[in-house]
Each structure stands twice: as structure tokens, then as C-alpha cells.
Design a protein around this motif. Structure first.
Motif, PDB file in Angstrom:
ATOM      1  N   GLN A  30     -26.725 122.272  72.782  1.00 47.84           N
ATOM      2  CA  GLN A  30     -26.043 121.534  73.846  1.00 47.84           C
ATOM      3  C   GLN A  30     -27.018 120.793  74.761  1.00 47.84           C
ATOM      4  OE1 GLN A  30     -23.649 124.391  75.942  1.00 47.84           O
ATOM      5  NE2 GLN A  30     -22.384 124.879  74.159  1.00 47.84           N
ATOM      6  N   GLU A  31     -28.186 121.389  75.019  1.00 49.07           N
ATOM      7  CA  GLU A  31     -29.025 120.877  76.098  1.00 49.07           C
ATOM      8  C   GLU A  31     -30.393 120.349  75.695  1.00 49.07           C
ATOM      9  OE1 GLU A  31     -29.162 123.368  79.529  1.00 49.07           O
ATOM     10  OE2 GLU A  31     -27.170 124.221  79.170  1.00 49.07           O
ATOM     11  N   CYS A  32     -30.931 120.777  74.559  1.00 46.67           N
ATOM     12  CA  CYS A  32     -32.272 120.324  74.178  1.00 46.67           C
ATOM     13  C   CYS A  32     -32.196 118.955  73.485  1.00 46.67           C
ATOM     14  CB  CYS A  32     -32.927 121.334  73.244  1.00 46.67           C
ATOM     15  SG  CYS A  32     -34.534 120.785  72.618  1.00 46.67           S
ATOM     16  N   PRO A  33     -32.929 117.947  73.988  1.00 43.97           N
ATOM     17  CA  PRO A  33     -32.878 116.601  73.399  1.00 43.97           C
ATOM     18  C   PRO A  33     -33.219 116.570  71.910  1.00 43.97           C
ATOM     19  CG  PRO A  33     -33.987 116.552  75.519  1.00 43.97           C
ATOM     20  CD  PRO A  33     -33.794 118.002  75.172  1.00 43.97           C
ATOM     21  N   TRP A  34     -34.140 117.439  71.476  1.00 43.78           N
ATOM     22  CA  TRP A  34     -34.509 117.453  70.056  1.00 43.78           C
ATOM     23  C   TRP A  34     -33.493 118.234  69.247  1.00 43.78           C
ATOM     24  CZ3 TRP A  34     -35.613 120.945  66.184  1.00 43.78           C
ATOM     25  CH2 TRP A  34     -36.209 120.424  65.035  1.00 43.78           C
ATOM     26  N   ASP A  35     -33.172 119.449  69.675  1.00 41.33           N
ATOM     27  CA  ASP A  35     -32.278 120.319  68.903  1.00 41.33           C
ATOM     28  C   ASP A  35     -30.894 119.709  68.700  1.00 41.33           C
ATOM     29  OD1 ASP A  35     -33.893 122.674  68.356  1.00 41.33           O
ATOM     30  OD2 ASP A  35     -33.854 123.040  70.504  1.00 41.33           O
ATOM     31  N   SER A  42     -31.853 117.093  58.156  1.00 46.13           N
ATOM     32  CA  SER A  42     -33.174 117.052  58.791  1.00 46.13           C
ATOM     33  C   SER A  42     -33.855 118.413  58.847  1.00 46.13           C
ATOM     34  CB  SER A  42     -33.067 116.472  60.207  1.00 46.13           C
ATOM     35  OG  SER A  42     -32.396 117.367  61.077  1.00 46.13           O
ATOM     36  N   VAL A  43     -33.084 119.485  58.736  1.00 43.84           N
ATOM     37  CA  VAL A  43     -33.683 120.823  58.866  1.00 43.84           C
ATOM     38  C   VAL A  43     -33.597 121.660  57.593  1.00 43.84           C
ATOM     39  CG1 VAL A  43     -33.213 120.902  61.336  1.00 43.84           C
ATOM     40  CG2 VAL A  43     -31.554 121.885  59.755  1.00 43.84           C
ATOM     41  N   LYS A  44     -32.950 121.144  56.546  1.00 45.55           N
ATOM     42  CA  LYS A  44     -32.689 121.980  55.371  1.00 45.55           C
ATOM     43  C   LYS A  44     -33.964 122.503  54.708  1.00 45.55           C
ATOM     44  CE  LYS A  44     -32.212 118.072  52.148  1.00 45.55           C
ATOM     45  NZ  LYS A  44     -31.286 117.357  51.241  1.00 45.55           N
ATOM     46  N   PHE A  45     -35.028 121.695  54.691  1.00 43.23           N
ATOM     47  CA  PHE A  45     -36.248 122.149  54.028  1.00 43.23           C
ATOM     48  C   PHE A  45     -37.024 123.162  54.869  1.00 43.23           C
ATOM     49  CE2 PHE A  45     -35.626 118.293  51.455  1.00 43.23           C
ATOM     50  CZ  PHE A  45     -35.730 118.864  50.199  1.00 43.23           C
ATOM     51  N   LYS A  46     -36.609 123.333  56.131  1.00 42.80           N
ATOM     52  CA  LYS A  46     -37.224 124.366  56.959  1.00 42.80           C
ATOM     53  C   LYS A  46     -36.986 125.751  56.358  1.00 42.80           C
ATOM     54  CE  LYS A  46     -39.037 122.161  60.495  1.00 42.80           C
ATOM     55  NZ  LYS A  46     -40.481 122.284  60.828  1.00 42.80           N
ATOM     56  N   ILE A  47     -35.858 125.908  55.660  1.00 39.51           N
ATOM     57  CA  ILE A  47     -35.558 127.195  55.030  1.00 39.51           C
ATOM     58  C   ILE A  47     -36.634 127.540  54.013  1.00 39.51           C
ATOM     59  CG2 ILE A  47     -33.932 128.445  53.553  1.00 39.51           C
ATOM     60  CD1 ILE A  47     -31.696 126.827  54.774  1.00 39.51           C
ATOM     61  N   VAL A  48     -36.995 126.555  53.189  1.00 42.97           N
ATOM     62  CA  VAL A  48     -38.019 126.771  52.167  1.00 42.97           C
ATOM     63  C   VAL A  48     -39.370 127.047  52.817  1.00 42.97           C
ATOM     64  CG1 VAL A  48     -39.211 125.749  50.201  1.00 42.97           C
ATOM     65  CG2 VAL A  48     -36.780 125.282  50.556  1.00 42.97           C
ATOM     66  N   GLU A  49     -39.724 126.239  53.811  1.00 38.39           N
ATOM     67  CA  GLU A  49     -41.014 126.403  54.486  1.00 38.39           C
ATOM     68  C   GLU A  49     -41.139 127.790  55.108  1.00 38.39           C
ATOM     69  OE1 GLU A  49     -41.492 123.281  57.314  1.00 38.39           O
ATOM     70  OE2 GLU A  49     -41.032 121.701  55.866  1.00 38.39           O
ATOM     71  N   GLU A  50     -40.101 128.195  55.827  1.00 33.95           N
ATOM     72  CA  GLU A  50     -40.156 129.488  56.507  1.00 33.95           C
ATOM     73  C   GLU A  50     -40.131 130.648  55.507  1.00 33.95           C
ATOM     74  OE1 GLU A  50     -41.003 129.578  59.408  1.00 33.95           O
ATOM     75  OE2 GLU A  50     -40.448 127.630  60.217  1.00 33.95           O
ATOM     76  N   ALA A  51     -39.408 130.466  54.399  1.00 30.92           N
ATOM     77  CA  ALA A  51     -39.364 131.517  53.377  1.00 30.92           C
ATOM     78  C   ALA A  51     -40.753 131.749  52.785  1.00 30.92           C
ATOM     79  CB  ALA A  51     -38.373 131.145  52.277  1.00 30.92           C
ATOM     80  N   TYR A  52     -41.505 130.664  52.572  1.00 26.15           N
ATOM     81  CA  TYR A  52     -42.864 130.812  52.051  1.00 26.15           C
ATOM     82  C   TYR A  52     -43.793 131.445  53.082  1.00 26.15           C
ATOM     83  CZ  TYR A  52     -42.326 128.578  47.530  1.00 26.15           C
ATOM     84  OH  TYR A  52     -41.972 128.316  46.229  1.00 26.15           O
TER      85      TYR A  52
END
Length: 236
Positions: A30-35, A42-52
Motif C-alpha cells: 500500500q505504501e512503499c513506492p517500489w513494492d 517482475s518478481v517471479k524469478f526472485k523465487i528461484v534466486e532465493e531458493a538457490y
């Protein structure tokens, strides 16, 4: 589920509860300009990155870092869920109900009267149920080509073995003979395309052997590479 406002977090009286985490995700969206501008794409590959990152922490035995990385995986999952909830496509309750229902239905020996006494029986029944649920649908639909190749092949054969699609009386001597012939042909071959084909066949066969022995080839190759790098560093 109780949504908390910012005053709770500003006061600093954190409990480490799920309500707190889900509330923060809501506040950030609701409040963070980026989030609030992020999308599933835009965030789907973060799952792979964080899993590694989690995998690396487990391999290194770094429990302090593992705590942080596991949190990041959970955050990405919740973040994507919140985005889809705002788009009216699903809710956190939908996700939880789907998971809970699957865990209950896939464990009939716990939540029903089916008799499964060994880990092997449980796994074989799990794969059989998945196969029945996907009857008429694309085979191996839960195996994604985006997986690391060795792991993809290993899981492919593992599923075949656990579901009973492969015969129990596999001729290991025949596999050994064919694998030896593949290596002999590879070492004698000079044409690049034939060399590539031979390597494919060898890797595919090795993944099959790995699945027979319940050994993850992706993990073993990672260990070998790490050991090799470590030995080089020790020599320098």
C-alpha cells in the motif's frame, strides 16, 4: 487473520507471528513506492534466486544465514500471493486451503484408513495419486523444463520408478554394457554433433542410474565441483 497497523511495528514489540508478517506485506504493497509497483512478472524469478540462496546456506551449514534466506523465500511467496489477491485472482485463504486439502488427500494413511508402512510405500502411493489426478492431462506436467537439467532428468526417472511405470527387474548388466559402449564411442568420435549426442545419451543414462539408487546427480556434481575448487584453493 488479524491485520496490524504500523503503530504495532513502530512500537517494536514483535512476536514473530504470521499476522505480523502478512500485515507488513499488506502495508508495503500500500505504501512503499517500489513494492506497490511490482507485478508477478517482475518478481517471479526472485523465487528461484532465493531458493538457490537457501541451498547454498544448507550446503555450507550456515544456520544464521539460512534463517534469513528461508524468510526471503516465504516473503516472495506471500508477496506474489498479495499481488494476485489485489488483482482479484486468488487469496491467501485459497492458497492455504489448496495446500491443506492436498496434504490431507495425499496422506490417506494418516487421515484415512489406508495402510502404508514404509517410506517407499508412501512415496509410491503419492506418485500414483498424482498420476490419477492428472489422468487425461499432459504427462509429467509437474516437471518443469526450467529445472536444472540433471535434476530434471533425475526427477523424470524417479517419477517413472515410483509410479511403477518402469519394470522392477531392470537388467543392470545391460545398462552397464550400454554405458561402457557409449563411453568407448565417445572417446573414438571426432565429429562434434556425434560427440554432443553421445554426451546427451551418457548423461541421460547416468541420471537413470542415479534414480535407481535414489541419488540426486545434481547434488553430487555440485559437491564434486565444490571439492575440486576447495582442493585448488588449498594448493595455491
Amino acid at each position: 487473520m488479524k491485520l496490524l497497523d504500523k503503530s504495532h511495528f513502530i512500537a517494536g514489540k514483535l512476536e514473530g507471528s504470521f499476522d505480523e508478517l502478512w500485515s507488513i506485506v499488506n502495508i508495503l504493497r500500500q505504501e512503499c513506492p517500489w513494492d506497490r509497483t511490482q507485478t508477478v512478472e517482475s518478481v517471479k524469478f526472485k523465487i528461484v534466486e532465493e531458493a538457490y540462496e537457501v541451498l547454498e546456506c544448507i550446503d555450507s551449514g550456515n544456520l544464521s544465514a539460512l534463517k534469513n534466506e528461508l524468510g526471503d523465500v516465504i516473503l516472495v511467496c506471500l508477496f506474489i500471493t498479495k499481488i494476485l489477491e489485489q488483482e482479484g485472482k486468488l487469496s491467501l485463504k485459497d492458497v492455504f486451503l489448496s495446500l491443506i486439502s492436498k496434504l490431507i488427500s495425499r496422506h490417506p494413511h494418516i487421515f484415512g484408513d489406508k495402510k502404508l508402512n514404509t517410506p517407499e510405500e508412501v512415496l509410491r502411493n503419492w506418485e500414483r495419486m498424482k498420476k490419477n489426478e492428472s489422468a487425461g492431462k499432459e504427462n509429467n506436467k509437474d516437471l518443469k523444463i526450467s529445472m536444472p537439467s540433471l535434476y530434471f532428468a533425475y526427477r523424470f526417472f524417479e517419477k517413472k520408478i515410483n509410479s511403477g511405470d518402469l519394470k522392477d527387474n531392470i537388467d543392470k548388466s545391460d545398462i552397464s554394457y550400454k554405458l561402457k559402449k557409449m563411453f568407448d564411442d565417445l572417446l573414438q568420435e571426432e565429429e562434434k554433433e556425434k560427440i554432443k549426442n553421445a554426451i546427451r545419451e551418457i548423461l541421460f543414462t547416468l541420471c537413470f542410474i542415479s534414480a535407481l539408487h535414489n541419488i540426486n546427480p545434481e547434488e553430487e556434481l555440485r559437491k564434486k565441483i565444490k571439492d575440486y575448487i576447495q582442493s585448488e584453493e588449498n594448493e595455491s
